[in-house]
Design a protein around this motif. Structure first.
Motif, PDB file in Angstrom:
ATOM      1  N   LYS A   1       0.823  -1.214   0.000  1.00  0.00           N
ATOM      2  CA  LYS A   1       0.000   0.000   0.000  1.00  0.00           C
ATOM      3  C   LYS A   1       0.852   1.257   0.000  1.00  0.00           C
ATOM      4  O   LYS A   1       0.397   2.320  -0.403  1.00  0.00           O
ATOM      5  CB  LYS A   1      -0.897   0.026   1.247  1.00  0.00           C
ATOM      6  CG  LYS A   1      -1.979  -1.000   1.271  1.00  0.00           C
ATOM      7  CD  LYS A   1      -2.907  -0.671   2.444  1.00  0.00           C
ATOM      8  CE  LYS A   1      -3.763  -1.840   2.829  1.00  0.00           C
ATOM      9  NZ  LYS A   1      -4.570  -1.505   4.020  1.00  0.00           N
ATOM     10  N   THR A   2       2.086   1.131   0.491  1.00  0.00           N
ATOM     11  CA  THR A   2       2.945   2.323   0.591  1.00  0.00           C
ATOM     12  C   THR A   2       3.714   2.560  -0.702  1.00  0.00           C
ATOM     13  O   THR A   2       4.501   3.496  -0.785  1.00  0.00           O
ATOM     14  CB  THR A   2       3.961   2.160   1.745  1.00  0.00           C
ATOM     15  OG1 THR A   2       4.800   1.032   1.456  1.00  0.00           O
ATOM     16  CG2 THR A   2       3.265   1.925   3.066  1.00  0.00           C
ATOM     17  N   THR A   3       3.522   1.719  -1.719  1.00  0.00           N
ATOM     18  CA  THR A   3       4.282   1.882  -2.961  1.00  0.00           C
ATOM     19  C   THR A   3       3.561   2.774  -3.965  1.00  0.00           C
ATOM     20  O   THR A   3       4.029   2.972  -5.072  1.00  0.00           O
ATOM     21  CB  THR A   3       4.541   0.514  -3.637  1.00  0.00           C
ATOM     22  OG1 THR A   3       3.264  -0.076  -3.981  1.00  0.00           O
ATOM     23  CG2 THR A   3       5.295  -0.432  -2.713  1.00  0.00           C
ATOM     24  N   LEU A   4       2.396   3.285  -3.550  1.00  0.00           N
ATOM     25  CA  LEU A   4       1.594   4.096  -4.465  1.00  0.00           C
ATOM     26  C   LEU A   4       2.215   5.491  -4.637  1.00  0.00           C
ATOM     27  O   LEU A   4       2.587   6.128  -3.656  1.00  0.00           O
ATOM     28  CB  LEU A   4       0.188   4.227  -3.856  1.00  0.00           C
ATOM     29  CG  LEU A   4      -1.030   4.147  -4.763  1.00  0.00           C
ATOM     30  CD1 LEU A   4      -0.989   2.910  -5.635  1.00  0.00           C
ATOM     31  CD2 LEU A   4      -2.290   4.167  -3.913  1.00  0.00           C
ATOM     32  N   THR A   5       2.333   5.948  -5.883  1.00  0.00           N
ATOM     33  CA  THR A   5       2.765   7.319  -6.164  1.00  0.00           C
ATOM     34  C   THR A   5       1.772   7.930  -7.151  1.00  0.00           C
ATOM     35  O   THR A   5       1.033   7.193  -7.815  1.00  0.00           O
ATOM     36  CB  THR A   5       4.167   7.349  -6.820  1.00  0.00           C
ATOM     37  OG1 THR A   5       4.065   6.747  -8.125  1.00  0.00           O
ATOM     38  CG2 THR A   5       5.199   6.607  -5.990  1.00  0.00           C
ATOM     39  N   PRO A   6       1.727   9.254  -7.261  1.00  0.00           N
ATOM     40  CA  PRO A   6       0.804   9.862  -8.228  1.00  0.00           C
ATOM     41  C   PRO A   6       1.050   9.328  -9.646  1.00  0.00           C
ATOM     42  O   PRO A   6       0.123   9.244 -10.454  1.00  0.00           O
ATOM     43  CB  PRO A   6       1.131  11.354  -8.136  1.00  0.00           C
ATOM     44  CG  PRO A   6       1.692  11.537  -6.757  1.00  0.00           C
ATOM     45  CD  PRO A   6       2.436  10.263  -6.456  1.00  0.00           C
ATOM     46  N   GLU A   7       2.279   8.933  -9.934  1.00  0.00           N
ATOM     47  CA  GLU A   7       2.612   8.469 -11.287  1.00  0.00           C
ATOM     48  C   GLU A   7       2.099   7.051 -11.542  1.00  0.00           C
ATOM     49  O   GLU A   7       1.618   6.747 -12.626  1.00  0.00           O
ATOM     50  CB  GLU A   7       4.140   8.494 -11.514  1.00  0.00           C
ATOM     51  CG  GLU A   7       4.751   9.888 -11.564  1.00  0.00           C
ATOM     52  CD  GLU A   7       4.768  10.579 -10.201  1.00  0.00           C
ATOM     53  OE1 GLU A   7       5.048   9.904  -9.183  1.00  0.00           O
ATOM     54  OE2 GLU A   7       4.456  11.798 -10.149  1.00  0.00           O
ATOM     55  N   ASN A   8       2.244   6.154 -10.535  1.00  0.00           N
ATOM     56  CA  ASN A   8       1.871   4.752 -10.803  1.00  0.00           C
ATOM     57  C   ASN A   8       0.448   4.429 -10.350  1.00  0.00           C
ATOM     58  O   ASN A   8      -0.039   3.320 -10.568  1.00  0.00           O
ATOM     59  CB  ASN A   8       2.880   3.789 -10.149  1.00  0.00           C
ATOM     60  CG  ASN A   8       2.853   3.841  -8.614  1.00  0.00           C
ATOM     61  OD1 ASN A   8       1.862   4.232  -8.015  1.00  0.00           O
ATOM     62  ND2 ASN A   8       3.950   3.430  -7.996  1.00  0.00           N
ATOM     63  N   LEU A   9      -0.219   5.376  -9.733  1.00  0.00           N
ATOM     64  CA  LEU A   9      -1.512   5.108  -9.098  1.00  0.00           C
ATOM     65  C   LEU A   9      -2.554   4.543 -10.076  1.00  0.00           C
ATOM     66  O   LEU A   9      -3.251   3.572  -9.775  1.00  0.00           O
ATOM     67  CB  LEU A   9      -2.009   6.403  -8.451  1.00  0.00           C
ATOM     68  CG  LEU A   9      -3.240   6.369  -7.560  1.00  0.00           C
ATOM     69  CD1 LEU A   9      -3.169   7.515  -6.564  1.00  0.00           C
ATOM     70  CD2 LEU A   9      -4.534   6.440  -8.342  1.00  0.00           C
ATOM     71  N   GLY A  10      -2.664   5.139 -11.251  1.00  0.00           N
ATOM     72  CA  GLY A  10      -3.688   4.710 -12.207  1.00  0.00           C
ATOM     73  C   GLY A  10      -3.558   3.244 -12.569  1.00  0.00           C
ATOM     74  O   GLY A  10      -4.547   2.551 -12.814  1.00  0.00           O
ATOM     75  N   ARG A  11      -2.342   2.764 -12.562  1.00  0.00           N
ATOM     76  CA  ARG A  11      -2.052   1.393 -12.952  1.00  0.00           C
ATOM     77  C   ARG A  11      -2.160   0.440 -11.751  1.00  0.00           C
ATOM     78  O   ARG A  11      -2.616  -0.682 -11.869  1.00  0.00           O
ATOM     79  CB  ARG A  11      -0.623   1.373 -13.514  1.00  0.00           C
ATOM     80  CG  ARG A  11      -0.266   0.208 -14.376  1.00  0.00           C
ATOM     81  CD  ARG A  11       1.089   0.464 -15.065  1.00  0.00           C
ATOM     82  NE  ARG A  11       2.201   0.612 -14.130  1.00  0.00           N
ATOM     83  CZ  ARG A  11       2.863   1.766 -13.903  1.00  0.00           C
ATOM     84  NH1 ARG A  11       2.502   2.882 -14.518  1.00  0.00           N
ATOM     85  NH2 ARG A  11       3.865   1.804 -13.047  1.00  0.00           N
ATOM     86  N   LYS A  12      -1.669   0.916 -10.585  1.00  0.00           N
ATOM     87  CA  LYS A  12      -1.562   0.022  -9.421  1.00  0.00           C
ATOM     88  C   LYS A  12      -2.823  -0.029  -8.554  1.00  0.00           C
ATOM     89  O   LYS A  12      -3.123  -1.060  -7.954  1.00  0.00           O
ATOM     90  CB  LYS A  12      -0.403   0.507  -8.521  1.00  0.00           C
ATOM     91  CG  LYS A  12       0.957  -0.003  -8.929  1.00  0.00           C
ATOM     92  CD  LYS A  12       2.034   0.670  -8.080  1.00  0.00           C
ATOM     93  CE  LYS A  12       2.688  -0.243  -7.082  1.00  0.00           C
ATOM     94  NZ  LYS A  12       3.329  -1.430  -7.602  1.00  0.00           N
ATOM     95  N   GLN A  13      -3.535   1.103  -8.463  1.00  0.00           N
ATOM     96  CA  GLN A  13      -4.681   1.124  -7.553  1.00  0.00           C
ATOM     97  C   GLN A  13      -5.886   0.479  -8.238  1.00  0.00           C
ATOM     98  O   GLN A  13      -6.239   0.860  -9.351  1.00  0.00           O
ATOM     99  CB  GLN A  13      -5.025   2.556  -7.144  1.00  0.00           C
ATOM    100  CG  GLN A  13      -6.205   2.635  -6.185  1.00  0.00           C
ATOM    101  CD  GLN A  13      -5.915   1.988  -4.828  1.00  0.00           C
ATOM    102  OE1 GLN A  13      -5.042   2.405  -4.103  1.00  0.00           O
ATOM    103  NE2 GLN A  13      -6.649   0.920  -4.508  1.00  0.00           N
ATOM    104  N   HIS A  14      -6.479  -0.482  -7.572  1.00  0.00           N
ATOM    105  CA  HIS A  14      -7.631  -1.188  -8.125  1.00  0.00           C
ATOM    106  C   HIS A  14      -8.862  -1.027  -7.243  1.00  0.00           C
ATOM    107  O   HIS A  14      -8.761  -1.009  -6.015  1.00  0.00           O
ATOM    108  CB  HIS A  14      -7.322  -2.686  -8.276  1.00  0.00           C
ATOM    109  CG  HIS A  14      -6.354  -2.985  -9.378  1.00  0.00           C
ATOM    110  ND1 HIS A  14      -5.033  -2.637  -9.298  1.00  0.00           N
ATOM    111  CD2 HIS A  14      -6.513  -3.581 -10.586  1.00  0.00           C
ATOM    112  CE1 HIS A  14      -4.413  -3.007 -10.419  1.00  0.00           C
ATOM    113  NE2 HIS A  14      -5.289  -3.584 -11.207  1.00  0.00           N
ATOM    114  N   LEU A  15      -9.990  -0.894  -7.909  1.00  0.00           N
ATOM    115  CA  LEU A  15     -11.269  -1.025  -7.213  1.00  0.00           C
ATOM    116  C   LEU A  15     -11.583  -2.516  -7.184  1.00  0.00           C
ATOM    117  O   LEU A  15     -11.475  -3.200  -8.203  1.00  0.00           O
ATOM    118  CB  LEU A  15     -12.370  -0.252  -7.939  1.00  0.00           C
ATOM    119  CG  LEU A  15     -13.791  -0.397  -7.370  1.00  0.00           C
ATOM    120  CD1 LEU A  15     -13.890   0.131  -5.947  1.00  0.00           C
ATOM    121  CD2 LEU A  15     -14.802   0.344  -8.266  1.00  0.00           C
TER     122      LEU A  15
END
Lengths: 202, 346
Positions: free
Chosen positions: B248-262
């Motif tokens: 959860k701490t690996t999220l950045t504004p750059e990778n968020l669209g790819r990594k964050q899932h609903l």
């Protein structure tokens, strides 16, 4: 020691009551620590009870005082053991011989009551014939959700799992089957960031 | 209908992906611009053609990859699949329900041939051709529940019904949103929901239980639930939280669209005929934020939902720390336009 009023917020935790003498052919009483006081009160409430009772008692850190008092109650059988696990083979033997009409009384720590309750249920004793009353230590028996090991007598949150060594926080979720609360790694999202332990219920 | 099954993973390199078709049919859970608990039950009697609601047990492009992931989880931790001794009959009920449903709903993928107790089950995608005797455990390589749920997407809980309550007495749980079957097995409905904030006080569980106790054979029900998951990880179990929590701490504004899932759960409820148990499949659908916002209505709405959700729920669902970054990202896709009612894309 007064009875502790457990907070009502944990829905999965059993609700403990107050022991009262019941009619029955035979009475099995399992207690640890200050649970002895509840048995003494029980004997006072019904003078005829102890002659038909088998007491299994683990003093924990209360010394010899309670053991002497329980002896003085004159139970039909009295066992004083060094630990709950040491008492289990005897307990199973007694339950295997149980007849209809047996009444079971559990009192003392939550860990003792939970484990003895499971033994009684596994032996087919109906839950309506089992009473509980909490006395003594508020320590929790914890299962590590990661390694599945049980840590007894946990007094602080967080604590260290006695099996895998992870620092675990105490989740307010109780399993009757395991007779334990759930421990979950406290620094999973920020390894190494472990809050200072605080005493449970303090 | 032909399904092209993806070659993908839900761990390590996370090659999971949704095709355009999978994005369009994603079960978006928000019917309005805000969210609060509710007993959002409805009949599970099909749905629009091609939607995840159409069939009794949806089979999609992730089928084979999910079954591979399940086998890996079970090899690591067999306690993810457990059945108390009195639940074997319900396991047979479930095996029958899934085999009959899948062979009727997907005849090109699954076949079931029955002559009395002698059954033959063909699962083409997984390359299985199994003859066995119905109700004879020795004729299958696993118990009936484990056998069939190793071939069916989603988690499965089998709930025994007695004393006006439901008891979590069997399950196959490898794709769960942070709860432990091994810990919860044997608990009743209120006990296993103990850690959920607010909903007890709102009376949600009393009403939900009343509804579930009355589900009849042949009249299944369904509802959606949701949470957020960083990386397309199916196994977000408490058992492995000490391994995945840090992601959860690996999220950045750059990778968020790819990594964050609903992460959306399609929960269904079927009464089982012989055991009178209730089976509760919990099917998990994942979608990356960058794919989700390709549907403009969903991007706008998810922004508003996550922005306004009470802190207590954001904490329980495990995204309170990342919320500012998530809301910031989604705000790019919210032009303030009005959204139409209901979950479907415009």
């Amino acid at each position: 020691m007064p009875n502790f009023e457990f907070p009502a917020s944990i829905k999965s935790r059993p609700v403990y009551g107050r022991l009262e003498p019941r009619k029955g052919k035979f009475h099995l009483m399992i207690a640890d620590g200050e649970g002895a006081e509840a048995l003494i009160e029980l004997a006072a409430a019904d003078g005829a009870l102890m002659a038909k009772s088998h007491i299994i008692y683990i003093p924990r850190d209360t010394g010899a005082g309670f053991a002497e008092k329980l002896t003085a109650l004159g139970p039909a059988q009295l066992y004083i053991g060094p630990s709950y696990p040491a008492a289990v083979p005897r307990l199973r033997r007694v339950l295997a011989d149980a007849h209809m009409g047996l009444q079971v009384y559990l009192t003392g720590t939550e860990g003792l009551m939970g484990q003895a309750m499971n033994e009684a249920m596994a032996a087919g004793i109906p839950h309506s014939a089992i009473q509980t009353e909490h006395r003594g230590s508020l320590a929790r028996r914890m299962q590590c959700v990661h390694c599945k090991g049980i840590t007894e007598d946990v007094m602080t949150d967080p604590f260290v799992c006695s099996h895998c060594g992870l620092h675990l926080f105490v989740r307010d979720h109780y399993s009757r089957r395991l007779a334990a609360f759930q421990g979950v790694r406290v620094d999973a999202e920020d390894p190494g960031n472990i809050p200072d332990p605080v005493e449970l219920y303090s | 209908m032909t399904i092209q099954f993806n070659d993908e993973t839900f761990r390590d390199d996370y090659s999971f992906h949704n095709s355009d078709r999978a994005i369009q049919r994603f079960p978006f859970p928000f019917h309005e611009d805000s969210y609060m608990y509710s007993v959002n039950m409805e009949r599970h009697k099909g749905g629009p053609e091609g939607s995840v609601y159409e069939m009794r047990f949806d089979v999609d492009e992730h089928y084979l990859a999910e079954m591979k992931d399940r086998a890996m989880v079970l090899a690591e931790d067999p306690l993810r699949c457990q059945s108390l001794p009195h639940m074997t009959l319900a396991g047979w009920d479930l095996l029958e329900l899934i085999m009959v449903s899948k062979s009727e709903d997907y005849p090109d993928l699954f076949e079931l041939h029955r002559e009395g107790s002698n059954w033959r089950w063909i699962n083409r995608p997984m390359g299985i051709d199994q003859s066995f005797v119905f109700m004879d455990e020795a004729s299958l390589p696993y118990g009936p529940m484990e056998y069939i749920t190793r071939q069916a997407q989603g988690d499965f809980c089998i709930l025994d019904q007695r004393d006006d309550n439901l008891w979590m007495d069997a399950g196959m749980v490898t794709t769960q949103a942070d709860w432990s079957l091994d810990f919860d097995i044997g608990m009743n409905f209120f006990e296993w929901h103990a850690p959920v904030p607010k909903a007890h006080e709102m009376g949600i569980f009393v009403r939900a239980l009343k509804f579930l106790l009355n589900i009849q054979q042949g009249s299944p029900a369904r509802r959606l639930n949701w949470t957020l998951t960083v990386n397309p990880l199916l196994d977000t179990s408490p058992e492995n939280y000490h391994k995945w929590g840090v992601q959860k701490t690996t999220l950045t504004p750059e990778n968020l669209g790819r990594k964050q899932h609903l992460r959306v759960e399609l929960q269904t409820f079927f009464r089982l005929p012989r055991s009178n148990a209730l089976v509760f499949p919990i099917r998990c659908y994942l979608i990356a934020f960058e794919d989700l916002v390709s549907v403009p209505k969903w991007g706008r709405r998810l922004h508003r939902v996550l922005r306004d959700i009470p802190d207590e729920l954001a904490t329980y669902k495990g995204f309170i720390d990342n919320r500012p970054m998530l809301v910031d990202y989604l705000s790019q896709y919210d032009d303030g336009a009005e959204t139409s009612p209901g979950v479907w894309p415009d």
